[in-house]
Design an enzyme around this catalytic site. Structure first.
Site, PDB file in Angstrom:
ATOM      1  N   SER A   1       0.825  -1.206   0.000  1.00  0.00           N
ATOM      2  CA  SER A   1       0.000   0.000   0.000  1.00  0.00           C
ATOM      3  C   SER A   1       0.864   1.262   0.000  1.00  0.00           C
ATOM      4  O   SER A   1       1.575   1.529  -0.959  1.00  0.00           O
ATOM      5  CB  SER A   1      -0.958  -0.035   1.196  1.00  0.00           C
TER       6      SER A   1
ATOM      7  N   LYS B   1     -21.067  17.826   9.174  1.00  0.00           N
ATOM      8  CA  LYS B   1     -19.957  18.241  10.028  1.00  0.00           C
ATOM      9  C   LYS B   1     -19.516  17.122  10.976  1.00  0.00           C
ATOM     10  O   LYS B   1     -18.350  17.065  11.371  1.00  0.00           O
ATOM     11  CB  LYS B   1     -20.358  19.484  10.832  1.00  0.00           C
TER      12      LYS B   1
END
Length: 273
Positions: free
Chosen positions: A85, A137
């Site tokens: 990765s 949010k």
């Protein structure tokens, strides 16, 4: 930061080791070390990578620094036991890559994880009141499940990060984007398979990578040694034993817990079995 250095090292190869998960501390050390390699005019760099990956932004900054340095220094990456990765991503900053036949690599993709404790909180009678400026949010808040619009937003974020990863691998390895996508589905593969896919250039050990770096720099591989730029230990860590008193396995477990807590809700280029 001043690294110990003597003029005779200009005919040596710099060596930097990347171990463990890639996060802020790793990025800081590597950027300082790469700056030293440039300032001291080492002719070549051996980049030893033994990492499962880590955070996206830190991996990108390391890769960019390696790519800039490559204009002045020959860089050969050596994939160790695991280079997956984000480890693959920073390896793309090297001019050439060597891997062991059994190296675990690949895992090209992005993952984002959050914790949903809603059922547990309901069971113990705990709830939260949230005042927010917009509907998203508190996305990935641990006390509730994701809404469908939130899942769409996060998926788009992941897809963008994934495209960046694929594009970088394609450009670095001179492959088409479609070719990279054919194996960039999160799977892991061995160094032998990576060679067949075009991810690495050669199979071999770190010593083989060192010799190749020396040859690229016009040095005699039999007479050229590596000068390792290690991360200096703080005064406090030298005075206090700290984690050196605990077992390596336990210390590694603490590192993982700390990493998981600090990166919860962040997109990661990370492989963890």
């Amino acid at each position: 930061m001043v690294w110990p250095f003597k003029p005779r090292f200009r005919k040596q190869i710099a060596r930097i080791e990347v171990t463990g998960v890639i996060a802020g501390a790793t990025r800081k050390h590597l950027l300082e070390a790469l700056k030293t390699v440039e300032e001291r005019k080492f002719p070549a760099l051996l980049l030893r990578i033994d990492s499962p990956g880590g955070t996206v932004g830190d991996s990108q900054e390391i890769y960019s620094a390696l790519k800039r340095l490559r204009d002045k220094v020959k860089i050969v990456a050596s994939f160790g036991n695991i280079s997956a990765s984000g480890g693959v991503y920073i390896g793309m900053g090297a001019e050439h890559i060597v891997a062991n036949p059994g190296t675990i690599t690949g895992s090209i993709g992005v993952i984002l994880r959050g914790n949903n404790l809603e059922r547990l909180l309901d069971k113990i009678g705990v709830s939260f009141k949230v005042i927010k400026s917009g509907p998203y949010k508190d996305i990935l808040a641990f006390d509730r499940d994701l809404t469908q619009p939130e899942q769409t937003i996060l998926q788009e974020l992941i897809d963008t990060s994934y495209q960046q990863f694929v594009q970088t691998v394609a450009e670095a390895r001179n492959l088409t984007v479609d070719t990279v996508k054919s194996f960039a589905d999160g799977r892991i593969f061995t160094g032998q398979q990576a060679l067949e896919l075009g991810i690495v250039d050669r199979l071999g050990s770190e010593e083989d990578a060192r010799r190749w770096a020396a040859e690229l720099a016009g040095l005699d591989p039999d007479k050229t040694q590596c000068y390792t730029l290690e991360e200096p230990k703080s005064l406090l860590s030298r005075i206090l034993p700290g984690r050196s008193q605990v077992s390596p396995a336990f210390a590694a477990g603490l590192d993982w817990v700390e990493f998981e807590l600090s990166t919860s809700g962040l997109p990661l280029w990370l492989y963890r079995p």
